[in-house]
Design an enzyme around this catalytic site. Sequence first.
Site, PDB file in Angstrom:
ATOM      1  CB  SER B 122      -0.863  -0.027   1.259  1.00 47.38           C
ATOM      2  OG  SER B 122      -1.384   1.246   1.555  1.00 47.38           O
ATOM      3  CE1 TYR B 146      -3.887  -2.196   4.948  1.00 49.75           C
ATOM      4  CE2 TYR B 146      -3.224  -0.091   4.025  1.00 49.75           C
ATOM      5  CZ  TYR B 146      -3.711  -1.368   3.860  1.00 49.75           C
ATOM      6  OH  TYR B 146      -4.005  -1.827   2.590  1.00 49.75           O
ATOM      7  CE  LYS B 150      -1.565  -4.568   3.062  1.00 51.03           C
ATOM      8  NZ  LYS B 150      -1.812  -5.897   2.441  1.00 51.03           N
TER       9      LYS B 150
END
Lengths: 321, 321
Positions: B122, B146, B150
Site C-alpha cells: 500500500s 496498516y 504492509k
Amino acid sequence: MNIVIIGGAGFLGQKLARALVARGRLNGQPVRRITLADVTDPVGIEGAVPVDTVQCDITDPASVARVITDETQVVYHLAAVVSSHAEEAFEEGMQINLHGTLNILERCRALGTAPLLIFTSSLAVYGGEVPDPITEVSLLNPQNSYGTQKAVGELLVNDYARKGYIDGRGVRLPTISIRPGKPNRAASSFMSSILREPLNGQGTNCPVDEDFRHYYLSPRKCVENLIRVAEISAGDLGGNRILQMPGRTLSIRQMIDAMTAVAGPEPARLISWQPEEAVRRIVGGWRFDIHADRALALGLEVDGSFEENVRAYIEDDRPGG
Amino acid sequence: MNIVIIGGAGFLGQKLARALVARGRLNGQPVRRITLADVTDPVGIEGAVPVDTVQCDITDPASVARVITDETQVVYHLAAVVSSHAEEAFEEGMQINLHGTLNILERCRALGTAPLLIFTSSLAVYGGEVPDPITEVSLLNPQNSYGTQKAVGELLVNDYARKGYIDGRGVRLPTISIRPGKPNRAASSFMSSILREPLNGQGTNCPVDEDFRHYYLSPRKCVENLIRVAEISAGDLGGNRILQMPGRTLSIRQMIDAMTAVAGPEPARLISWQPEEAVRRIVGGWRFDIHADRALALGLEVDGSFEENVRAYIEDDRPGG
C-alpha cells in the site's frame, strides 16, 4: 529508575551496565536497579547500584513478562541472533530477532506504562540497488535475514511509539570495533579479530582485501551513545524514532595502520590474508558511505580517530591489560 | 496451474479471478483451478475454469495449510484489515496483516515448492519527513499501523524470495478508484465514494478540499497489473521484489471534472463538502508525488486518463449498468 538490559550477557550489555552503574543517573533520575537478562545467565556487576542477573528467553512471552514489569522504566533490547547465524538458522533468527522483539513490544504495550525502549538495529538493513550515500531517508533494502528482521524491528518500534505504547527509540549500530572477547558468528566478526587477536599476541586471518571499507565505532563510544539515545527528548526525535548511530568509514589498511601507530609493528605481522568466499559474499554488499547527520545533531558522537579505538581496547578490554 | 487468491471475497480478488478465468492462462500455462479463500465465504464464479470457494482464517496456520497445498503454484495474498480499521483495532491489524502474512509465508516455506506469491502492499508505507518525489529508493516511513504492517510484509516477502522459499513479488497498489461496492473502513474510502455514489444517483460527502491530491488507478488496470506482476521473470526483478504499481496523481477537482466530462453535470451536484477531521488527519500525510519507473519499465501500465476510470466503472460495475 529500574533498567532492564535484554542481551545483558553480551559485551555491549555488560559495558552498558557498568557505565550506567558508574554514572548512577539516567534522564536526570537516579538508577535504582539494573536487571541483566539473557538466555545464558549474565555475569553480575559490582557497584553502587544493585545489578540483578536473570535468565530470559525472549521467544517465550511469559519469560519476558517476568523480566519486564510495571516497575520497569527503561528497556534496552540488545538481544539478537547475529548475521551469519541468522542466515544459516533461518527459523532461529525469525524466532529471536522477529518474534522475540514482538514479545518485548507486546509486553511493554500490555503494561500500559509506556516504558522507554531502546532497540539496537544494524547496518545490515542497508543494501542492494540503493544509491550512495546512505542517509536517513534511504530505502532499507536488507540482503540477509538478519537485516530483514532488524528492519522489521525498526518499523515496529516506530509504530508502537507512535501509538504511545512505548517511548521507543532505535539506533542502527555501526560495526563495533574493536569488540572484546572471541570471534562470533557475525559476518563482521573479523573486523574486530584482525586487530584484537594481534593486540593479544595471537595470529588471525583477514578474509577480505586491505581496501575493504566499512563503518565503525568503538564499544566505548557506542555505550556513550546508547545512554545519550535514552536522554534525547521525545519531541526532538519527531516522527521517526530510528537513528543511524554515527561511525567512521575506514579501510582495513587504515585500521591496521592505526594499530601500528599505537602498538608498534609487531601485531600487524600476526595477520594472514586468506580470502574467505562465504564471508566476502555477505560483507561485499554491505554499505559504508553512511551519513548520520540527524544523530550527530542530536548529540551522538563518533570516535576522533581509529587510534582512539585501539587505545580504548588496550585500556578497557585487553586481557591482562 | 492452480491459483489461490487469499482475500478472494474482496472486490479485487473477485475481479482478478474473473480476469484469470477469462484469460485461461498465466505464465504461459493453462489455469486449471482457482481457489477463492476469505474469512467470509467468497462468491463463486462461473466460467471455463473451475473456481472453488473456501473459508480461510489466515491467523490460523492450520486453516492456511488447508488452502495452500503442494498443488498450489500461485498465491495472490490480497487479504488485509484496512487502514482506519487497523488504526482503531491494533491487535486485529497485527493478527491479520502481520501474523496472517507470516502464516502464509511460513506455509509456502514448509511446502518446499517455492510457489509464486504476489503480495499487495500500500501507499501507506510512505510518509513523514521523506523528501518528494517518492521513488523506489525512498525510505518507507509509515505513519499508521496498516502501513507499518504492509512494510513488514514487503521486507518478509523479499527475504523469503531471496532465500528461495517463494518466488515472491510485492506491489504497492495506488489507491483504487473507482472501487465498486460500498464504503469501507479504509481512510481512502471517500476517494471512490465521491464518484461512485453520484454515478449511482446517490448523495455522498467529500471530507477533504477539492485540491486534495492523491495517486490513483482503476480496478481494471490494477487487475491487469496484478496478472503482469506474476508474469515478470524473476531475473528482471533483481534484488528487490517489491514494485510501486504505477498510478496517476490527481486532485479531487480533476476527478470530479472527469466524471462530469463522462456522465454530465448531475452527479457532481450530489456531493456535499463537510470536512471530516478524523479522515483528514490520516490522509493529510499521504504521499502523492510518487514515481513508478521500474514497474513501468517492467510492463505495468497506468490508466490513460481518469475519464477511463469513470467509463470503466460505468461499464464494469455500476449497478444495473
